[in-house]
Scaffold this active site. Sequence first.
Site, PDB file in Angstrom:
ATOM      1  N   GLN A 199       0.886  -1.180   0.092  1.00  0.00           N
ATOM      2  CA  GLN A 199       0.051   0.066  -0.182  1.00  0.00           C
ATOM      3  C   GLN A 199       0.728   1.395   0.088  1.00  0.00           C
ATOM      4  O   GLN A 199       0.538   2.257  -0.592  1.00  0.00           O
ATOM      5  CB  GLN A 199      -1.248  -0.009   1.060  1.00  0.00           C
ATOM      6  CG  GLN A 199      -0.338  -0.054   2.541  1.00  0.00           C
ATOM      7  CD  GLN A 199      -0.094  -1.313   3.305  1.00  0.00           C
ATOM      8  OE1 GLN A 199      -0.056  -2.187   2.344  1.00  0.00           O
ATOM      9  NE2 GLN A 199      -0.005  -1.291   4.373  1.00  0.00           N
ATOM     10  N   SER A 245      21.573 -11.373  -0.396  1.00  0.00           N
ATOM     11  CA  SER A 245      22.774 -10.681  -0.371  1.00  0.00           C
ATOM     12  C   SER A 245      23.738 -11.855  -0.382  1.00  0.00           C
ATOM     13  O   SER A 245      23.665 -12.886  -0.277  1.00  0.00           O
ATOM     14  CB  SER A 245      22.978 -10.051   0.970  1.00  0.00           C
ATOM     15  OG  SER A 245      24.275  -9.390   1.095  1.00  0.00           O
ATOM     16  N   GLN A 267      27.595 -11.708   5.510  1.00  0.00           N
ATOM     17  CA  GLN A 267      26.373 -11.709   4.941  1.00  0.00           C
ATOM     18  C   GLN A 267      25.570 -13.040   5.151  1.00  0.00           C
ATOM     19  O   GLN A 267      24.179 -12.825   5.203  1.00  0.00           O
ATOM     20  CB  GLN A 267      27.001 -11.851   3.339  1.00  0.00           C
ATOM     21  CG  GLN A 267      27.722 -10.981   2.675  1.00  0.00           C
ATOM     22  CD  GLN A 267      27.090  -9.721   2.936  1.00  0.00           C
ATOM     23  OE1 GLN A 267      25.763  -9.534   2.290  1.00  0.00           O
ATOM     24  NE2 GLN A 267      27.439  -8.596   3.698  1.00  0.00           N
ATOM     25  N   GLU A 335      27.726  -9.337  -5.517  1.00  0.00           N
ATOM     26  CA  GLU A 335      27.510  -8.420  -5.243  1.00  0.00           C
ATOM     27  C   GLU A 335      28.618  -7.599  -4.567  1.00  0.00           C
ATOM     28  O   GLU A 335      28.927  -6.331  -4.635  1.00  0.00           O
ATOM     29  CB  GLU A 335      25.999  -8.486  -3.993  1.00  0.00           C
ATOM     30  CG  GLU A 335      25.611  -7.112  -3.288  1.00  0.00           C
ATOM     31  CD  GLU A 335      24.548  -7.406  -2.416  1.00  0.00           C
ATOM     32  OE1 GLU A 335      23.903  -6.557  -1.919  1.00  0.00           O
ATOM     33  OE2 GLU A 335      24.427  -8.605  -1.860  1.00  0.00           O
ATOM     34  N   HIS A 336      29.230  -8.443  -3.618  1.00  0.00           N
ATOM     35  CA  HIS A 336      30.284  -7.624  -2.625  1.00  0.00           C
ATOM     36  C   HIS A 336      31.381  -8.825  -2.928  1.00  0.00           C
ATOM     37  O   HIS A 336      31.388 -10.092  -2.949  1.00  0.00           O
ATOM     38  CB  HIS A 336      29.974  -7.953  -1.078  1.00  0.00           C
ATOM     39  CG  HIS A 336      29.024  -7.072  -0.830  1.00  0.00           C
ATOM     40  ND1 HIS A 336      27.646  -7.680  -0.594  1.00  0.00           N
ATOM     41  CD2 HIS A 336      28.796  -5.910  -0.309  1.00  0.00           C
ATOM     42  CE1 HIS A 336      26.686  -6.861   0.081  1.00  0.00           C
ATOM     43  NE2 HIS A 336      27.394  -5.852   0.030  1.00  0.00           N
TER      44      HIS A 336
END
Length: 445
Positions: A199, A245, A267, A335-336
Amino acid sequence: MAIKIRKLDSTSEGFAAELRAVLAFEASEDDAIERAVAQILADVKARGDAAVLDYTNRFDRLNAASVAALELPQSELEAALEGLEPKRRAALEAAAARVRGYHEKQKIECGSHSWQYTEADGTVLGQKVTPLDRVGLYVPGGKAAYPSSVLMNAIPARVAGVGEIVMVVPTPDGLKNDLVLAAALLGGVDRVFTIGGAQAVAALAYGTQTVPAVDKICGPGNAYVASAKRRVFGTVGIDMIAGPSEILVLCDGTTDPSWVAMDLFSQAEHDELAQSILLCPDEAFIERVEKAIGELLPTMPRQDVIRASLEGRGALVKVRDMAEACRIANDIAPEHLEISALEPHQWGKQIRHAGAIFLGRYTSESLGDYCAGPNHVLPTSRTARFSSPLGVYDFFKRSSLIEVSAEGAHTLGEIASELAYGEGLQAHAKSAEYRMKGAGDRQKG
């Protein structure tokens, strides 16, 4: 209880298939969630404030009388900052300053300025760069309250010159997180509404009687929020749909194994689907890391989550050498990416695909998460092959500038009309030819 992490060897015959199995992840679409989100979006689009209020009171167990009552005044953000324990306030302010400093430098370097040039016949060509008018920032509430994400999303938008930043954050049972509110103040957020879920995304995308429609929505959220962002894309821009992640550690065996173990934990503690992988050419070092994992895991408050993540999606990989580790890293596009080695720059030059690259044994991924300066909103699920970290460039748009001189109208008109006739678009051709004639008449006169 001993932890069981996959151990792979790049020299084994089935290595490629084994690695693919480790990396395999496809976000499943829950039909029930998709149906619920579609209904919520349609309802908010049709009823505006009334729908937002109904869903917020129901899902967050509130009794608000209006959406206006769900907006927090700036004085409450100021009070949240003032009420923080001094050491934590200092840390938050230091992180905000570093993130702002980095993104101000990024703004200078990333082509954020308009430009133009003039051709010999007087025609002017260029590009106008303008910040977005209004941006919406979604911030998770409840247990998953991350003030660092507020800074990482709000500050680059503010540095870019966005006209207004509107933040939404759910407050289940009316509980507010002072760190999040303080971060909103330090990040330069203009308005804060205590609404969440699909919403809130709908309110930002379509606008209601109280919540203004935005041009782009950024920030993480649960499956309902991700589905809503995906559905409103096109009506508004979005940052990305982030997956679990990831961290990939490339180590030459010279780093303290307990450091590497804790980096893998950093992570894995996010959630059970997070992925932590080590690539190393030293088999004895991998065994030392495995031992450190076993010793350190019982000391972790989130050890159950870490265990599930490492056993389900983690891996310790023996590679031939660091050069092969770099080749595998480029295929994974994490990602890392940590390069924990004596010569990190030597190997860093070989990396083409990673959301963020952490060079050297003293550069833990967690420093980038909180306070180094670069953005921690990074591409996941191999999208670093074609995507970039969130930055000031995400809050700009570019318009082409064209100002054609009378002489240029003739030169360009000949080219354009010929191509237009070739495409069967006569009006395009005539539009160019009229100006050729007009320019010619003016020159004769």
